[in-house]
Design an enzyme around this catalytic site. Structure first.
Site, PDB file in Angstrom:
ATOM      1  N   GLU A 120       9.096 -30.081  12.297  1.00  0.00           N
ATOM      2  CA  GLU A 120       9.709 -29.214  13.290  1.00  0.00           C
ATOM      3  C   GLU A 120      11.207 -29.510  13.285  1.00  0.00           C
ATOM      4  O   GLU A 120      11.600 -30.676  13.394  1.00  0.00           O
ATOM      5  CB  GLU A 120       9.115 -29.506  14.684  1.00  0.00           C
ATOM      6  CG  GLU A 120       9.611 -28.495  15.673  1.00  0.00           C
ATOM      7  CD  GLU A 120       9.130 -28.733  17.098  1.00  0.00           C
ATOM      8  OE1 GLU A 120       8.265 -29.602  17.311  1.00  0.00           O
ATOM      9  OE2 GLU A 120       9.651 -28.032  17.977  1.00  0.00           O
ATOM     10  N   ARG A 123      -0.156 -42.722  10.440  1.00  0.00           N
ATOM     11  CA  ARG A 123       1.297 -42.578  10.409  1.00  0.00           C
ATOM     12  C   ARG A 123       1.944 -43.931  10.149  1.00  0.00           C
ATOM     13  O   ARG A 123       1.349 -44.976  10.418  1.00  0.00           O
ATOM     14  CB  ARG A 123       1.815 -41.931  11.683  1.00  0.00           C
ATOM     15  CG  ARG A 123       1.508 -42.652  12.964  1.00  0.00           C
ATOM     16  CD  ARG A 123       1.741 -41.760  14.190  1.00  0.00           C
ATOM     17  NE  ARG A 123       3.109 -41.346  14.337  1.00  0.00           N
ATOM     18  CZ  ARG A 123       3.510 -40.066  14.381  1.00  0.00           C
ATOM     19  NH1 ARG A 123       2.632 -39.091  14.279  1.00  0.00           N
ATOM     20  NH2 ARG A 123       4.768 -39.762  14.543  1.00  0.00           N
ATOM     21  N   LYS A 149      11.110 -38.598  17.092  1.00  0.00           N
ATOM     22  CA  LYS A 149      12.377 -37.863  17.147  1.00  0.00           C
ATOM     23  C   LYS A 149      12.910 -37.771  18.570  1.00  0.00           C
ATOM     24  O   LYS A 149      14.108 -37.799  18.792  1.00  0.00           O
ATOM     25  CB  LYS A 149      12.182 -36.461  16.566  1.00  0.00           C
ATOM     26  CG  LYS A 149      12.195 -36.469  15.040  1.00  0.00           C
ATOM     27  CD  LYS A 149      12.072 -35.068  14.498  1.00  0.00           C
ATOM     28  CE  LYS A 149      10.641 -34.603  14.582  1.00  0.00           C
ATOM     29  NZ  LYS A 149      10.424 -33.251  14.078  1.00  0.00           N
TER      30      LYS A 149
HETATM   31  P1  ATP Z   1       8.070 -37.195  15.839  1.00  0.00           P
HETATM   32  O1  ATP Z   1       7.080 -37.792  16.769  1.00  0.00           O
HETATM   33  O2  ATP Z   1       9.006 -38.159  15.247  1.00  0.00           O
HETATM   34  O3  ATP Z   1       8.753 -35.989  16.397  1.00  0.00           O
HETATM   35  P2  ATP Z   1       6.402 -35.395  14.539  1.00  0.00           P
HETATM   36  O4  ATP Z   1       5.093 -35.657  13.900  1.00  0.00           O
HETATM   37  O5  ATP Z   1       6.373 -34.690  15.845  1.00  0.00           O
HETATM   38  O6  ATP Z   1       7.194 -36.731  14.614  1.00  0.00           O
HETATM   39  P3  ATP Z   1       7.137 -33.371  12.761  1.00  0.00           P
HETATM   40  O7  ATP Z   1       8.464 -32.791  12.495  1.00  0.00           O
HETATM   41  O8  ATP Z   1       6.127 -32.525  13.409  1.00  0.00           O
HETATM   42  O9  ATP Z   1       7.387 -34.651  13.595  1.00  0.00           O
HETATM   43  O10 ATP Z   1       6.537 -34.056  11.463  1.00  0.00           O
HETATM   44  C1  ATP Z   1       6.473 -33.443  10.211  1.00  0.00           C
HETATM   45  C2  ATP Z   1       5.436 -34.116   9.391  1.00  0.00           C
HETATM   46  O11 ATP Z   1       5.729 -35.497   9.257  1.00  0.00           O
HETATM   47  C3  ATP Z   1       4.080 -34.020  10.047  1.00  0.00           C
HETATM   48  O12 ATP Z   1       3.142 -33.646   9.065  1.00  0.00           O
HETATM   49  C4  ATP Z   1       3.810 -35.399  10.559  1.00  0.00           C
HETATM   50  O13 ATP Z   1       2.452 -35.679  10.528  1.00  0.00           O
HETATM   51  C5  ATP Z   1       4.610 -36.264   9.599  1.00  0.00           C
HETATM   52  N1  ATP Z   1       5.039 -37.495  10.244  1.00  0.00           N
HETATM   53  C6  ATP Z   1       5.762 -37.622  11.369  1.00  0.00           C
HETATM   54  N2  ATP Z   1       5.915 -38.906  11.709  1.00  0.00           N
HETATM   55  C7  ATP Z   1       5.254 -39.635  10.764  1.00  0.00           C
HETATM   56  C8  ATP Z   1       5.036 -41.031  10.544  1.00  0.00           C
HETATM   57  N3  ATP Z   1       5.511 -41.958  11.380  1.00  0.00           N
HETATM   58  N4  ATP Z   1       4.325 -41.401   9.463  1.00  0.00           N
HETATM   59  C9  ATP Z   1       3.843 -40.480   8.618  1.00  0.00           C
HETATM   60  N5  ATP Z   1       4.018 -39.157   8.760  1.00  0.00           N
HETATM   61  C10 ATP Z   1       4.708 -38.725   9.823  1.00  0.00           C
HETATM   62 MG    MG Z   2       5.937 -32.877  16.364  1.00  0.00          MG
END
Ligand code: ATP
Ligand code: MG
Length: 573
Positions: free
Chosen positions: A42, A277, A287
């Site tokens: 996102e 993760r 984020k």
């Molecule tokens: P955040 O909590 O940092 O906002 P998010 O999962 O909401 O992380 P996204 O932009 O939706 O952020 O993530 C994009 C992709 O990266 C998703 O497929 C998510 O599963 C993966 N991802 C995010 N954080 C991790 C992590 N710590 N380890 C592995 N993959 C991750």
């Molecule tokens: Mg997210």
């Protein structure tokens, strides 16, 4: 599609359960042998090292199996998203070593998603609910008790269609209504208790402008975007495993309605797989939390070298090869675990040891005058650029009567086992001569301002013809030739190894107030005046450093020389 497979630093991948699955599918001809993955961030912030794990997995699997990986922005929350984040994410994916091709967007599919929503309404599978978010949430029930039907659940198809079209036409204010799937309010999986598909948001979107007053939820957009793009293996993190039945429900219903037949890959129904993760000690990977650090000025920005963002690590001097090797090493599993940050650092150190030029820097200088060295004389001595890489060649470093040494390489009254410079003691200067300290010059306050030494001309190159030994070799720079620099050292951003794990406390409570140490007045050998922006070097005896990308004369310490990971391993047995 880029593929760092030719990169010698990428360790062979463990065959993890995702790769096993893909291999099985390819052998059995599922998806007609096609392999397509995607990385779906996102664009509401820049990428962090957790995303690197997902990028390496998705792009890596596609490359290894002759498939395709798309970069797709899941841009369904216009208020928090921006074009800057989009371009920043693209830059970061490329920096990590992968070629994302043309970026896709969930917003590319808004029209299709809308039409599919109308189809669900037409089939009695979705309805407009006039209740507010709080009420809907209160009716959801819990894991043990079922939810409660909304009073609007029994609206007719005609009424629902008219209201949904009104929502799209912008007739209602924010929050007045939502569109929900009609599934089962008593479903054992709360994700299937009539989830929300659309919310009303009169918000400007960075790509669709003011065209849409309603936006799909992530749950509604995600699986359908995967299907539209032809994704075969939709890989995400564990917390989405409870959403999988919902994504399957949407695609099954659309399939029954014949809606998947018209896709570019007809009938495409992606399969979702969840992996653990990445979590690291002394770090938060969210984020939202990282944005908080930026907006509250607790760090200098998203690219602050203390940030676990890819742009922060890049500025700190982390090579992308090291991140890829780390991700390959930790592998992909189905159980959450937390990795020691020292393990990551050991990959950075290994890579930099192999690739970085050796240079000399004196961080806290003390002046040394070699009394028996001719005034005005300069000798250019040959110094090795990288003992690990003979092709890196040599350089010339100037030696003269006045030098800078590291202040803590001198003790007027040496502690036990202090074999560096002290009055009367002889040491070797790297590439140069043996010197002996003869006098300590102090100011009126009793502070040392200068050391007086003599050198032995017979020890040129650091060997004594009479075979006498010295215990220590010190680094130095010629005072007249030295280049001034500012050097920044970073300590952990958090004081706690697990800042997330303290019940009732905000991880930001554990921010380390001493995470940044600025050292001004460092003296560098003259070759470093030509350091390119972002050049990575080893300052001999000190650590690995990286020239700032923008500011000449500023160096960041990437990582120290000592292998803390080896110590932890030993402790763990
Ligand atoms: P955040 O909590 O940092 O906002 P998010 O999962 O909401 O992380 P996204 O932009 O939706 O952020 O993530 C994009 C992709 O990266 C998703 O497929 C998510 O599963 C993966 N991802 C995010 N954080 C991790 C992590 N710590 N380890 C592995 N993959 C991750
Ligand atoms: Mg997210």
């Amino acid at each position: 599609m880029s593929n760092p497979a030719g990169d010698p630093t990428s360790a062979p991948h463990h065959v993890d359960f995702i790769r096993e699955q893909v291999q099985r599918d390819q052998q059995e001809g599922t998806f007609a042998g096609r392999v397509q993955t995607r990385f779906p961030p996102e664009p509401n912030g820049y990428l962090h090292i957790g995303h690197a794990k997902s990028i390496c997995l998705n792009f890596g699997v596609a490359a290894e199996f002759g498939g395709l990986c798309r970069l797709r922005m899941d841009d369904t929350n216009p208020e928090t998203e921006s074009v800057d984040y989009v371009t920043g994410i693209e830059t970061d994916v490329r920096w990590l070593g992968f070629e994302p091709g043309e970026t896709r967007y969930a917003s590319d599919y808004f029209e299709q998603l809308y039409r599919w929503a109308e189809r669900l309404i037409g089939a009695g599978l979705a309805y407009v609910d006039d209740q507010d978010a709080e009420t809907i949430s209160a009716q959801r029930g819990g894991f043990t008790e079922p939810g409660t039907d909304s009073p609007f659940r029994t609206r007719t198809v005609e009424e629902n269609l008219a209201l949904f079209r009104g929502m799209r036409a912008g007739e209602f204010p924010d929050g007045a209504r939502v569109l929900r799937a009609r599934i089962d309010m008593a479903h054992p999986n709360p994700q299937l208790r009539d989830p929300v598909l659309y919310r009303i948001r009169h918000a400007h979107h960075h790509r669709t402008g003011d065209r849409w007053p309603i936006y799909p939820t992530y749950d509604w957009a995600h699986g359908q975007s995967d299907a539209i793009e032809g994704t075969t293996h939709s890989v995400c993190t564990l917390e989405f495993d409870a959403h999988r039945p919902l994504y399957d429900w949407f695609l099954d219903r659309l399939g029954e309605l014949g809606e998947l037949d018209t896709l570019a890959v007809p009938g495409n129904h992606p399969h979702q797989y969840e992996f653990a993760r990445l979590q690291l000690t002394y770090t938060v990977l969210s984020k939202r939390k990282l944005l908080h650090l930026v907006t509250h000025g607790l760090v200098e920005g998203w690219d602050d070298p203390r940030m676990p963002t890819l742009r922060g690590l890049r500025r700190l001097g982390y090579p992308p090869e090291a991140l890829r090797a780390f991700c390959a090493h930790i592998g992909v599993a189905k159980v959450n675990s937390i990795h020691e940050i020292e393990l990551l650092e050991s990959f950075v150190r290994d890579e930099l040891n192999r690739t970085s030029l050796r240079r000399t820097a004196v961080l806290r200088p003390i002046k040394v005058v070699i009394e028996n060295y001719p005034e005005g004389q300069v000798e250019w001595l040959e110094a090795v650029n990288n003992p690990e890489d003979p092709t890196a060649g040599t350089r010339q470093v100037p030696f003269s009567r006045e030098l800078y040494l590291e202040a803590d390489d001198f003790m007027e009254v040496p502690a036990p086992k202090f074999y560096r410079l002290s009055p009367g003691n002889e040491v070797r200067l790297r590439y140069a001569y043996f010197i002996r300290c003869t006098d300590v010059v102090k100011n009126d306050d009793g502070e040392i301002v200068e050391l007086r030494c003599t050198y032995d001309p017979a020890t040129a190159g650091g060997q004594s013809p009479d075979g006498r030994k010295v215990k220590t070799t010190l680094h130095w720079v010629s005072a007249a030739h030295a280049v001034d620099a500012e050097v920044r050292h970073y300590n952990r951003l958090f004081t706690e190894a697990h800042p997330d794990a303290h019940e009732g406390r905000d991880p930001l409570d554990f921010l380390n107030p001493a995470s940044l140490e600025v050292i001004s007045g460092a003296k560098l050998e003259p070759a470093l005046a030509e350091a390119a922006p972002s050049q990575r070097v080893q300052f001999e005896r000190l650590g690995y450093y990286c020239a700032d990308a923008d500011r000449p004369g500023l160096f960041h310490r990437t990582v120290g020389l000592r292998d803390d990971w080896a110590k932890i391993r030993k402790r763990q047995g």
